[in-house]
Design an enzyme around this catalytic site. Structure first.
Site, PDB file in Angstrom:
ATOM      1  N   SER A  77       0.751  -1.390   0.072  1.00  0.00           N
ATOM      2  CA  SER A  77       0.150  -0.067  -0.109  1.00  0.00           C
ATOM      3  C   SER A  77       0.947   1.212   0.183  1.00  0.00           C
ATOM      4  CB  SER A  77      -0.731  -0.055   1.288  1.00  0.00           C
ATOM      5  OG  SER A  77      -2.019   0.924   1.091  1.00  0.00           O
ATOM      6  N   HIS A 131      -7.640  -5.442  -1.333  1.00  0.00           N
ATOM      7  CA  HIS A 131      -6.483  -4.823  -0.760  1.00  0.00           C
ATOM      8  C   HIS A 131      -5.778  -5.564   0.480  1.00  0.00           C
ATOM      9  CE1 HIS A 131      -3.645  -1.333  -0.476  1.00  0.00           C
ATOM     10  NE2 HIS A 131      -3.989  -1.364   0.782  1.00  0.00           N
ATOM     11  N   ASP A 190      -8.413  -5.753  -5.725  1.00  0.00           N
ATOM     12  CA  ASP A 190      -7.929  -4.421  -4.978  1.00  0.00           C
ATOM     13  C   ASP A 190      -8.907  -3.229  -5.532  1.00  0.00           C
ATOM     14  OD1 ASP A 190      -7.026  -2.100  -3.534  1.00  0.00           O
ATOM     15  OD2 ASP A 190      -4.997  -2.969  -3.698  1.00  0.00           O
TER      16      ASP A 190
END
Length: 337
Positions: free
Chosen positions: A130, A313, A284
């Site tokens: 991320s 995610h 995601d």
């Protein structure tokens, strides 16, 4: 193991915005030992709601990244409550007055830690999930001669318009709380923090995750139980101004921002010399594979390795998807061999 960390005093730091972050401090933790040849450095920056402690799920004995073989450095993102943040910076830069710290600023300070303080000239790998993966891209573009390989997973080199809008949604949910008071709250804006967590939970996992009831694998009987857990986590662990400071960093993410590339995104991607594996999670919702596909076209040595997971995610969150973890380790080994 997780509670101890060091702090590197940076002094006054000129920021890309033109402001100055006064008396800045960079919190970090290291694991393992630097080799005699000083060529075993792995940098794992922190992600949005993480500190160095959360990174410990990405390495270990027998893993692709192993403290027995690698010198692992985990610098904490500005705004995460350990490095300089709205919650620990004195007036006049406290709370909502904390300046915008961009990816460029974070990596420039991390460079000072590694190069000036620790005497490191070469990085074998920068990897991360991320926002940490966004920093991996930034490292490779900002210091292309220093970084040998990167593996951003569930990340992007530039925050997309859709990603920006998603972040506006969670920000609006937090700031709608009357206790928010423009960031000058006397007590934490609990309702806003709960709303932030509740909205975020809809984006962190995929539609498949909810449809197939995978939340039960996390110990929740219903989606509502999961939402309540996310509410509690944000109330118990996060300062509202810190969340928004990091969110601003995320929204401004762009490896071409700054004096090197002056907004030329394709030039910035083309300047990355590091061997690269991009590892998006197919489901995601805010770092989709399409963004990485576009990036890979302009990067000289990039391999795209998407992984399809119903965890979206959060496939990358240690313990969620064993298949993702195995694929991640395999890709890291390819870059470190």
């Amino acid at each position: 193991m997780t509670d101890e960390y060091k702090t590197f005093a940076l002094g006054d730091v000129p920021l890309l915005s033109g402001e100055v972050l006064r008396d800045a401090k960079l919190a970090y933790k290291t694991y393992g030992e630097l080799s005699e040849t000083r060529d075993n450095v792995v940098v794992l920056p922190t992600f949005y709601t993480g500190t160095h402690a959360r990174n410990e799920g990405f390495f270990g004995s027998g893993r692709a990244i192993d403290p027995a073989r690698h010198f692992i450095i985990c610098p904490n993102l500005f705004g995460n409550g350990l490095s300089s943040s709205p919650s620990n910076t004195p007036s006049p830069q406290d709370g909502p007055r904390f300046p915008l710290v961009q990816m460029w600023d974070n990596i420039a300070c991390q460079y000072r830690l590694l190069h000036d303080h620790l005497g490191i000239e070469r990085i074998a790998l920068v990897a991360g999930w991320s926002m940490a993966g966004c920093q991996a891209y930034q490292w490779a573009a900002q210091y292309p001669d220093m970084v040998q390989a990167i593996l951003p997973f569930c990340a992007s080199a530039k925050t997309s318009p859709h990603n920006f809008v998603f972040l506006e949604g969670v920000k609006a949910a937090l700031c709608a709380d009357s206790a928010w008071n423009g960031g000058d709250y006397a007590t934490p804006p609990v309702a806003g923090l709960k709303a932030f967590g509740r909205v975020y939970a809809g984006w962190a996992f995929s539609q498949t995750f909810y449809r197939e009831g995978l939340f039960q694998q996390l110990g929740f009987d219903t989606p509502e139980a999961l939402l309540q857990d996310w509410e509690a986590d944000h109330v118990e662990h996060w300062d509202a101004n810190n969340l928004l400071a990091k969110l601003a960093t995320w929204q401004a993410g762009d490896i071409s921002a700054g004096p090197l590339y002056q907004g030329d995104f394709h030039k910035a991607l083309g300047s990355i010399r590091a061997r690269t594996i991009l590892m998006p999670s197919v489901q995601d919702l805010y770092f989709p594979p399409a963004d990485n596909e576009i990036e890979a076209r302009y990067m000289p040595d990039a391999e795209l390795c998407p992984y399809d997971s119903p965890w979206g995610h959060c496939a990358a969150n240690p313990g969620n998807d064993a298949g993702f973890t195995a694929a991640l380790d395999a890709n890291i080994r390819k870059l470190l061999q």
